[in-house]
Design a protein around this motif. Structure first.
Motif, PDB file in Angstrom:
ATOM      1  N   PHE A 335      -3.375  -2.961   4.422  1.00  0.00           N
ATOM      2  CA  PHE A 335      -2.916  -1.830   3.708  1.00  0.00           C
ATOM      3  C   PHE A 335      -3.313  -1.783   2.392  1.00  0.00           C
ATOM      4  O   PHE A 335      -3.362  -0.695   1.812  1.00  0.00           O
ATOM      5  CB  PHE A 335      -1.298  -1.526   3.778  1.00  0.00           C
ATOM      6  N   ASN A 336      -3.397  -2.821   1.602  1.00  0.00           N
ATOM      7  CA  ASN A 336      -3.967  -2.795   0.348  1.00  0.00           C
ATOM      8  C   ASN A 336      -5.377  -2.510   0.258  1.00  0.00           C
ATOM      9  O   ASN A 336      -5.646  -1.588  -0.616  1.00  0.00           O
ATOM     10  CB  ASN A 336      -3.993  -4.542  -0.197  1.00  0.00           C
ATOM     11  N   PHE A 337      -6.277  -2.721   1.470  1.00  0.00           N
ATOM     12  CA  PHE A 337      -7.688  -2.320   1.332  1.00  0.00           C
ATOM     13  C   PHE A 337      -7.612  -0.928   1.366  1.00  0.00           C
ATOM     14  O   PHE A 337      -8.461   0.001   0.805  1.00  0.00           O
ATOM     15  CB  PHE A 337      -8.430  -2.891   2.265  1.00  0.00           C
ATOM     16  N   LEU A 338      -6.760  -0.177   2.279  1.00  0.00           N
ATOM     17  CA  LEU A 338      -6.330   1.310   2.267  1.00  0.00           C
ATOM     18  C   LEU A 338      -6.224   2.033   0.856  1.00  0.00           C
ATOM     19  O   LEU A 338      -6.869   2.906   0.616  1.00  0.00           O
ATOM     20  CB  LEU A 338      -5.231   1.453   3.198  1.00  0.00           C
ATOM     21  N   LEU A 339      -5.347   1.451   0.247  1.00  0.00           N
ATOM     22  CA  LEU A 339      -5.198   1.904  -1.125  1.00  0.00           C
ATOM     23  C   LEU A 339      -6.267   1.954  -1.837  1.00  0.00           C
ATOM     24  O   LEU A 339      -6.588   2.846  -2.895  1.00  0.00           O
ATOM     25  CB  LEU A 339      -3.977   1.075  -1.887  1.00  0.00           C
ATOM     26  N   LEU A 340      -7.228   0.853  -1.822  1.00  0.00           N
ATOM     27  CA  LEU A 340      -8.345   0.742  -2.633  1.00  0.00           C
ATOM     28  C   LEU A 340      -9.180   2.029  -2.565  1.00  0.00           C
ATOM     29  O   LEU A 340      -9.799   2.599  -3.464  1.00  0.00           O
ATOM     30  CB  LEU A 340      -9.105  -0.576  -2.521  1.00  0.00           C
TER      31      LEU A 340
END
Length: 476
Positions: A335-340
């Motif tokens: 989900f962190n990569f989604l935010l990026l």
């Protein structure tokens, strides 16, 4: 226009899928050759050079994209490319010489041993030749040559992987073999760049006045890029400080699985920038950006959830038992990569108005919070604490970026629908991730069914707003 963007994204996406699949093929080999501690050393080295790369690029890659499209004359378009190239090459040579001169001391600082100085030397030399690879790929993207860009990227990945197998597995050169493979593939790309970009990289195309403009645009991106690195690549340092290199390795393996999200985010990021800038004067540009926003969240949430749900099964197939604890960080990092990727979409409005300062403030704020969270959460929750530190800080940064962008370039984003999709995906991911089924393949079937249901639900939420005849509404 949206169909063109999706078409280019599909080309980039296919390349990412193939390249990442080939990379995943190496994971079971690496886990037999390298211990989690070895993975930790590799992660620390890569993180160090990624930080150094920010100073080498100096934000000129983004500036070159902006000024490339402002020039209509093909001869004039050579100026931002050549100006970026010669600046980055000069800086990379300088830093490389410094690293080589102090390689043993730096090895002792990073790894508590001077014996790894060789990988620092190889990495510093690769940094010089990577300038040519970076410029060549961006040059092709600026010209919207998606197929050529993908072919080059795929060929480079295949070559690097083949060399890695040769050096690490056949010759048994260990960690040094990984960085030697990177150096050789970058050198061959250097030769290809000289051949394909004849006339573009001539020093006569360097423009001092344009250089000042590009520096003015790119300078605010440097502290922002450093802050971005702190938020997304510095975990290795804090884990190594608070725990040990084994935990760094476990975290890195979990992060490697989570980067499967880049199959989507990477494709979108490669296609969105050149496409949006080339259409920025069109009457439907805000409608296009809005649909991209919702489409990105929908597709990426499905990918994030699937990776999170099947994290245990993937680790069982690709690794050995020593790496199974890595699954706990996968949903958080995914989900962190989604935010990026979402940050990239949010920053489009800032790029349109040529004002990157709010982006810098947002990322710096996130980085400060990230460091604070690292000190608070890693001692308590270990590698999971590091993952949550990154994700929580990026939530703050993403909120600031979108808020600042909308004030300068108003777009009525479908925020409520996007939030619904992310929340549903998160609930499913975090509930299913800890489940270790007693019967492996029966569990796989149940998880496949769960993902299919999630796809249906997300489709019902997003499709009405993604239809080609939909219009921007006054409410979100």
């Amino acid at each position: 226009m949206l169909k063109k963007l999706l078409g280019e994204s599909a080309i980039y996406g296919i390349s990412s899928i193939i390249t990442r699949f080939i990379s995943i093929f190496l994971v079971p080999i690496y886990t037999q050759v390298f211990s989690p501690s070895d993975y930790g050393i590799i992660a620390l080295t890569i993180a160090s050079f990624s930080l150094l790369g920010l100073f080498v690029v100096f934000g000129l890659d983004s500036a070159s994209a902006l000024y490339f499209y402002e020039f209509k004359d093909p001869e004039e378009q050579k100026k931002p490319i050549a100006t970026w190239f010669w600046t980055q090459l000069t800086i990379s040579i300088f830093f490389s010489m410094v690293i080589i001169s102090f390689s043993k001391s730096l090895s002792a600082i990073l790894f508590d041993s001077p014996n790894y100085y060789g990988i620092l030397i190889l990495g510093s030399l690769q940094m010089i030749f990577y300038t040519f690879t970076s410029v060549l790929q961006k040059w092709l993207r600026f010209q919207r040559k998606a197929f050529t860009t993908v072919s080059l990227t795929l060929a480079t990945s295949l070559l690097n992987i083949a060399l890695t197998i040769l050096f690490v597995i056949y010759f048994e050169w260990g960690i040094e073999g990984i960085f030697l493979a990177m150096l050789v593939s970058s050198f061959l790309n250097f030769l290809l760049c000289l051949f394909m970009m004849k006339g573009w990289l001539s020093f006569s195309n360097y423009d001092r006045k344009l250089h000042k403009k590009m520096i003015s645009f790119g300078l605010p991106l440097v502290p922002a890029s450093i802050a971005y690195w702190v938020s997304n690549s510095s975990a290795s340092y804090f884990l190594n400080f608070s725990l040990d290199q084994t935990d760094v390795g476990l975290f890195q393996v979990g992060a490697s699985l989570a980067t499967g999200v880049l199959l989507v985010t990477g494709a979108f990021q490669m296609a969105i920038g050149p496409f949006i800038f080339s259409q920025k004067d069109g009457p439907d540009i805000k409608l296009l950006i809005n649909r991209v926003f919702l489409g990105y969240i929908s597709i990426t949430t499905i990918i994030v959830s699937a990776i999170s749900i099947f994290a245990y099964e993937i680790l069982v197939i690709l690794t050995r038992e020593a790496y199974y604890p890595s699954k706990s960080v996968v949903p958080v990092l995914a989900f962190n990569f989604l935010l990026l990727g979402l940050n990239y979409i949010g920053a489009l409005g800032l790029n349109m108005t040529k004002d990157n300062k709010p982006y810098m403030y947002a990322v710096i704020s996130g980085a400060i919070l990230n460091v604070l969270f690292f000190f608070l959460l890693i001692p308590i929750f270990g590698i999971v604490g590091a993952a949550w530190s990154m994700t929580l800080s990026n939530i703050v940064a993403t909120s600031i970026i979108f808020n600042s962008s909308i004030k300068r370039y108003p777009i009525k984003f479908y925020f409520s629908r996007g939030l619904q999709i992310v929340i549903i995906g998160a609930i499913v991911s975090f509930l299913a991730n800890p489940w270790v089924p007693e019967q492996f393949w029966i569990g796989v079937l149940w998880k496949v069914l769960l993902v299919l249901i999630l796809v249906l639900v997300i489709g019902l939420i997003s499709f009405p707003k993604l239809k080609l005849n939909s219009k921007i509404v006054t409410t979100v």
